[in-house]
Structures are given as C-alpha cells and as structure tokens.
Motif scaffolding. Sequence first.
Motif, PDB file in Angstrom:
ATOM      1  N   GLU A   1     -14.791  58.736   1.097  1.00 46.33           N
ATOM      2  CA  GLU A   1     -15.881  59.267   0.277  1.00 46.33           C
ATOM      3  C   GLU A   1     -15.427  59.426  -1.174  1.00 46.33           C
ATOM      4  O   GLU A   1     -16.154  59.072  -2.104  1.00 46.33           O
ATOM      5  N   LEU A   2     -14.206  59.987  -1.328  1.00 51.90           N
ATOM      6  CA  LEU A   2     -13.686  60.157  -2.683  1.00 51.90           C
ATOM      7  C   LEU A   2     -13.493  58.802  -3.363  1.00 51.90           C
ATOM      8  O   LEU A   2     -13.785  58.643  -4.552  1.00 51.90           O
ATOM      9  N   LEU A   3     -13.000  57.823  -2.590  1.00 52.71           N
ATOM     10  CA  LEU A   3     -12.816  56.478  -3.138  1.00 52.71           C
ATOM     11  C   LEU A   3     -14.155  55.851  -3.524  1.00 52.71           C
ATOM     12  O   LEU A   3     -14.294  55.258  -4.599  1.00 52.71           O
ATOM     13  N   GLN A   4     -15.164  56.023  -2.657  1.00 52.26           N
ATOM     14  CA  GLN A   4     -16.502  55.492  -2.957  1.00 52.26           C
ATOM     15  C   GLN A   4     -17.091  56.185  -4.191  1.00 52.26           C
ATOM     16  O   GLN A   4     -17.683  55.541  -5.061  1.00 52.26           O
ATOM     17  N   ASN A   5     -16.911  57.517  -4.229  1.00 52.39           N
ATOM     18  CA  ASN A   5     -17.412  58.273  -5.387  1.00 52.39           C
ATOM     19  C   ASN A   5     -16.705  57.807  -6.672  1.00 52.39           C
ATOM     20  O   ASN A   5     -17.326  57.662  -7.722  1.00 52.39           O
ATOM     21  N   ALA A   6     -15.394  57.613  -6.579  1.00 59.44           N
ATOM     22  CA  ALA A   6     -14.641  57.163  -7.749  1.00 59.44           C
ATOM     23  C   ALA A   6     -15.094  55.764  -8.169  1.00 59.44           C
ATOM     24  O   ALA A   6     -15.257  55.473  -9.367  1.00 59.44           O
ATOM     25  N   GLU A   7     -15.307  54.881  -7.197  1.00 58.90           N
ATOM     26  CA  GLU A   7     -15.773  53.517  -7.498  1.00 58.90           C
ATOM     27  C   GLU A   7     -17.157  53.544  -8.141  1.00 58.90           C
ATOM     28  O   GLU A   7     -17.411  52.847  -9.116  1.00 58.90           O
ATOM     29  N   SER A   8     -18.055  54.355  -7.579  1.00 61.87           N
ATOM     30  CA  SER A   8     -19.409  54.420  -8.155  1.00 61.87           C
ATOM     31  C   SER A   8     -19.368  55.059  -9.544  1.00 61.87           C
ATOM     32  O   SER A   8     -20.086  54.636 -10.459  1.00 61.87           O
ATOM     33  N   ALA A   9     -18.502  56.082  -9.736  1.00 58.16           N
ATOM     34  CA  ALA A   9     -18.363  56.706 -11.060  1.00 58.16           C
ATOM     35  C   ALA A   9     -17.799  55.671 -12.042  1.00 58.16           C
ATOM     36  O   ALA A   9     -18.256  55.579 -13.191  1.00 58.16           O
ATOM     37  N   ARG A  10     -16.818  54.900 -11.594  1.00 61.56           N
ATOM     38  CA  ARG A  10     -16.237  53.855 -12.443  1.00 61.56           C
ATOM     39  C   ARG A  10     -17.286  52.817 -12.805  1.00 61.56           C
ATOM     40  O   ARG A  10     -17.420  52.421 -13.970  1.00 61.56           O
ATOM     41  N   ALA A  11     -18.070  52.383 -11.798  1.00 65.01           N
ATOM     42  CA  ALA A  11     -19.118  51.376 -12.050  1.00 65.01           C
ATOM     43  C   ALA A  11     -20.171  51.928 -13.008  1.00 65.01           C
ATOM     44  O   ALA A  11     -20.636  51.243 -13.926  1.00 65.01           O
ATOM     45  N   ARG A  12     -20.540  53.212 -12.804  1.00 64.38           N
ATOM     46  CA  ARG A  12     -21.530  53.848 -13.682  1.00 64.38           C
ATOM     47  C   ARG A  12     -20.990  53.946 -15.108  1.00 64.38           C
ATOM     48  O   ARG A  12     -21.684  53.674 -16.072  1.00 64.38           O
TER      49      ARG A  12
END
Length: 192
Positions: free
Chosen positions: A20-31
């Motif tokens: 979840e943290l990795l997905q959140n970090a990836e989505s934050a990075r993409a955003r």
Amino acid sequence: MQVSQLEQALQQQAGTLARELLQNAESARARMLAESAEKLRLAGEHEVLGAKVEAERLVRRQGQAAETRLAAELDRLRWALTESALAEVKIAFRHLVQDETRYLDVLEAWLAAAAQALPPGDLVAEVRPEDEKRLAPRWMKCARARRGVASRSPRTAIPAKAASGYGWPTIAPNTTRRSKPATRAWPTNWHA
C-alpha cells in the motif's frame, strides 16, 4: 503454532502495508510528475503567448512607423504636385493675360458665373487696376447684356440685381483693405 501463525499474519500485514505504501508512493510520484509536467506546459504556453504578444506589438509598431513614413512621403509628393500645378497655373495665367481678347472673355465669364452663383444682394467685384482699365470699355455693354443696372463707370458700386438674382456685378477698386500690389499677371484678389 500460534506464534508462527501470528508471525505469518504479521508478515502478511507488513507486506500488505508495504505494498500500500509503495502504491501510494508510486501514485504520489506519478501525480507529482503530472503536476510538474502541467506546470512546465503552462509555463511554456505562457512564454509562447508572451512572445507572440511582444512580436505582435513589434509588428504593429513597425507597421505604424511604415505608415507614418508613407504618409509623410505622400504628403511631400502631394505638396510637390500642388507646387508644380500652381507653377503651371501661374504660367497659364501669364499666357492668358497676354491674349487680351481671350483674357477679357474669361474675366467676363468669371464675373457672370460669380454673379449667378451668389445669393441675391449687392455684389462688388474687386479687380486689379490693370484689369479695371481693360474692363472699362466693355463694362456698359456687359452690364446691359446681363440685365443688371448699368453703371456709368466701372468704379461705381451700384446694386446689380436682376429678376433671377444677380445681374452683372459692379466693379470697384480695391479700397476696402490694404494689400500688397499684385505682382503676378493674373487676378489675385477676387472676392465678393
């Protein structure tokens, strides 16, 4: 077994939390990348629009400067043409004055046209002294022919009314205003 199950549950939970943290970090990075790309795009568009506005301003200034130069050149050419035309008119008048018969006919026609064009009332035509001498012998004949009041002398200012407005105008010397003597060989002080 309970300990191993608890360990396994903790590992699953930690793995889920890590994913979840990795997905959140990836989505934050993409955003963040998308926002940065959007900001760069907007900044680029702003720069392009600024450059376009500045270019349009420059083109407008150059166009106005060119128009001003052309207008000045046209004015200069117009003035030169006017000067040339006036010089030719002066020459033509000099030639006209030398032809006595034609000149007197032209003066007579101008006086008649002025008398017909002006509203009813008294009309006094000012002529050069040379023209007054030239017109004196013809004046009585012209005044009668134009149905006006014939004066005894071209210097006498008598109302010259006819049934349809002016008849033949009277001639008076230029006594109403001081002016330089005419140096040209054509009328310089015509007015009613």
